[in-house]
Design an enzyme around this catalytic site. Structure first.
Site, PDB file in Angstrom:
ATOM      1  CD  GLU A   1       0.526  80.993  -7.230  1.00 39.15           C
ATOM      2  OE1 GLU A   1      -0.020  79.875  -7.189  1.00 39.15           O
ATOM      3  OE2 GLU A   1       1.182  81.402  -8.202  1.00 39.15           O
TER       4      GLU A   1
ATOM      5  CB  THR B   1      -5.694  77.188  -0.211  1.00 37.85           C
ATOM      6  OG1 THR B   1      -5.331  76.583  -1.456  1.00 37.85           O
ATOM      7  CG2 THR B   1      -7.054  76.661   0.229  1.00 37.85           C
ATOM      8  CE1 TYR B   2      -7.493  83.768  -2.553  1.00 33.73           C
ATOM      9  CE2 TYR B   2      -5.149  83.317  -2.275  1.00 33.73           C
ATOM     10  CZ  TYR B   2      -6.266  84.090  -1.998  1.00 33.73           C
ATOM     11  OH  TYR B   2      -6.149  85.189  -1.171  1.00 33.73           O
TER      12      TYR B   2
ATOM     13  CB  THR C   1      -1.215  74.510  -1.882  1.00 33.49           C
ATOM     14  OG1 THR C   1      -2.208  75.279  -1.169  1.00 33.49           O
ATOM     15  CG2 THR C   1      -1.399  74.713  -3.376  1.00 33.49           C
TER      16      THR C   1
ATOM     17  CB  CYS D   1      12.255  97.629   9.325  1.00 30.46           C
ATOM     18  SG  CYS D   1      10.867  97.647   8.169  1.00 30.46           S
TER      19      CYS D   1
END
Length: 483
Positions: A454, A377-378, A389, A122
């Site tokens: 998401e 979460t939304y 979810t 990386c």
């Protein structure tokens, strides 16, 4: 992909069967220039990335202090800023780990970060911490490579490679070898600090590659191109990923269309919730489902990417035993290590208290970060709103732990197969186990109706699950050494 050549002569060239381009053979690969794509991520359109400045004043101050040497907020932070609440927790934890009082000197912390990021080639993270090293202006000879660092620091190489690729192999003997009496010994507090840094940057490399984080543009590189190191592939593969067709084309008929894919996932979540309420599987059945999922994870690969990958020249001086890489926890026809049962050693009941005792407050910060990623979460999925979810988030987290041989007795692993389609499993395994092989095609192949934010949340869950898995194996070994 494959190359064709005239077998009757030792031709130093290959011809790509896909684009018909002729390229020169090289024993270790070929460097080609590739233009930087615009914005922080090669996967996410620039206009969709929310700047990380939209957070509270304390986090803004942390950003200013943490990134002032760069003069701007880096690409990683901008992408993570799609989830400001998580970003705040992440920055608090990383700032404490690298900058606040702790067992290890500041320059050692950054060098350990370099060693960890280099295991996955990386260069983005390596470059950030090399820059920090230059800013501090101490022990600059260390940047020439591992042979220039103190033996005490070099002794971390073994646990670094095991944590990065096969953490289940870590034993109390590895801990003993580091903390035994002698001039190169580590205290337990120093070792815990080092282990947390290693796990943090192994997993952060997963996030970098999984989110397609673009390199920071080198102002001395006037042509705006980056050097890409390729082994066995033509440059056309960078754009089209032909070598992945076999794995990523194995989608079921019901998920061929992206709209039906979303609706099918919603239906499966609803059905699983109803089944939970009606009938709970026995412990024996759940154990069987775990073993089934663990074995099936062997069949999830990254196409033809099993060839040995050598580190790029930009980071190779920070890597020892470069050919050591990930192998499946459960391997066909071999004696495999026993399953790590979470009720015998868990983060909540064991790891948290140990790490907090040996390195004050880091346990609290890590715990907050784990919970923030898992609880974030939304209440929506793509175009659907008011969606719970929780089930999906837990499946993602637990699938990573399943690949690492960690089992939760109270979890039904049958849900993993119901909720995670094959293309998503390919992506998860690649990002988690060999992130340097992640491609745009893998990222695009799953959840095609979902927002980029998401998918970034998926990467946050994979990152935190990986950190916790590495820490569980390392902290269990430390506990066994202490007892």
């Amino acid at each position: 992909m494959s190359f064709s050549a005239d077998s009757t002569s030792p031709n130093p060239f290959h011809m790509c069967n896909i684009c018909q381009k002729v390229i020169r053979k090289k024993e270790k690969g070929v460097r080609v220039p590739r233009p930087f794509s615009s914005g922080p991520s090669a996967f996410i359109p620039k206009e969709e990335i929310v700047e990380a400045s939209q957070v509270d004043p304390l986090t803004e101050q942390l950003l200013a202090e943490a990134y002032s040497p760069l003069g701007h907020v880096d690409h990683l932070t901008q992408v993570m800023g799609l989830h400001p609440h998580y970003l705040e927790s992440f920055l608090h934890s990383q700032f404490y780990l690298l900058r606040m009082d702790g067992p290890l000197p500041l320059h050692c912390r950054h060098y350990i970060a370099i060693m960890a990021a280099a295991r996955h080639q990386c260069s983005f993270l390596v470059s950030l911490h090399v820059r920090e090293f230059y800013r501090m202006g101490v022990c600059l000879d260390w940047l020439k490579g591992l042979q220039y660092i103190p033996q005490r620091l070099r002794n971390l190489n073994e646990i670094n490679k095991l944590l990065a690729h096969r953490p289940w192999l870590i034993t109390k003997e590895h801990i003993q070898n580091l903390v035994k009496t002698g001039e190169h010994s580590w205290s337990l507090a120093e070792l815990v600090h080092a282990v947390v840094i290693l796990a943090h940057f192994h997993a952060l490399a997963s996030f970098v590659f999984g989110s397609g984080i673009n390199p920071q543009v080198d102002t001395q590189n006037a042509n705006g191109f980056q050097a890409v190191y390729i082994s066995n592939y033509c440059t056309c593969d960078l754009a089209s990923d032909h070598h992945l067709d076999r794995d990523l084309s194995s989608t079921s008929p019901e998920t061929t269309d992206s709209v039906s894919e979303l609706e099918a996932l919603m239906d499966r979540m609803k059905r699983l919730q109803e089944e939970r309420e009606e009938d709970e599987a026995s412990q024996e059945e759940m154990a069987t489902r775990f073993e089934k999922e663990k074995k099936e994870s062997l069949l999830v690969g990254s196409g033809d990417l099993e060839d040995e990958v050598m580190p790029t020249s930009k980071v190779s001086q920070f890597v020892e035993d470069a050919t050591f890489g990930y192998q499946d926890f459960s391997r066909r026809g071999e004696d495999n290590p026993p399953t790590f049962r979470a009720q015998d050693y868990s983060w909540e009941d064991h790891g948290f208290s140990l790490v907090n005792r040996l390195y004050s407050d880091i346990g609290l910060l890590l715990d907050d970060k784990f919970r923030t990623a898992c609880d974030l979460t939304y209440y929506n999925m793509a175009s659907h709103e008011d969606v719970d979810t929780t089930m999906l988030r837990r499946a993602l987290f637990n699938y990573v732990h399943c690949m690492y041989g960690i089992r939760y007795d109270d979890y039904d692993y049958g849900e993993v197969n119901q909720l995670l389609e094959r293309s998503l499993k390919v992506y998860i395994k690649t990002v988690t186990c060999y992130p340097e092989r992640t491609t745009r095609r893998m990222y695009d192949s799953y959840w095609r109706q979902f927002r980029h934010s998401e998918k970034v949340h998926v990467n946050l869950l994979l990152m935190e699950a990986r950190i916790q898995a590495e820490l569980l194996y390392a902290l269990r070994a430390i506990t066994r050494y202490m007892t």
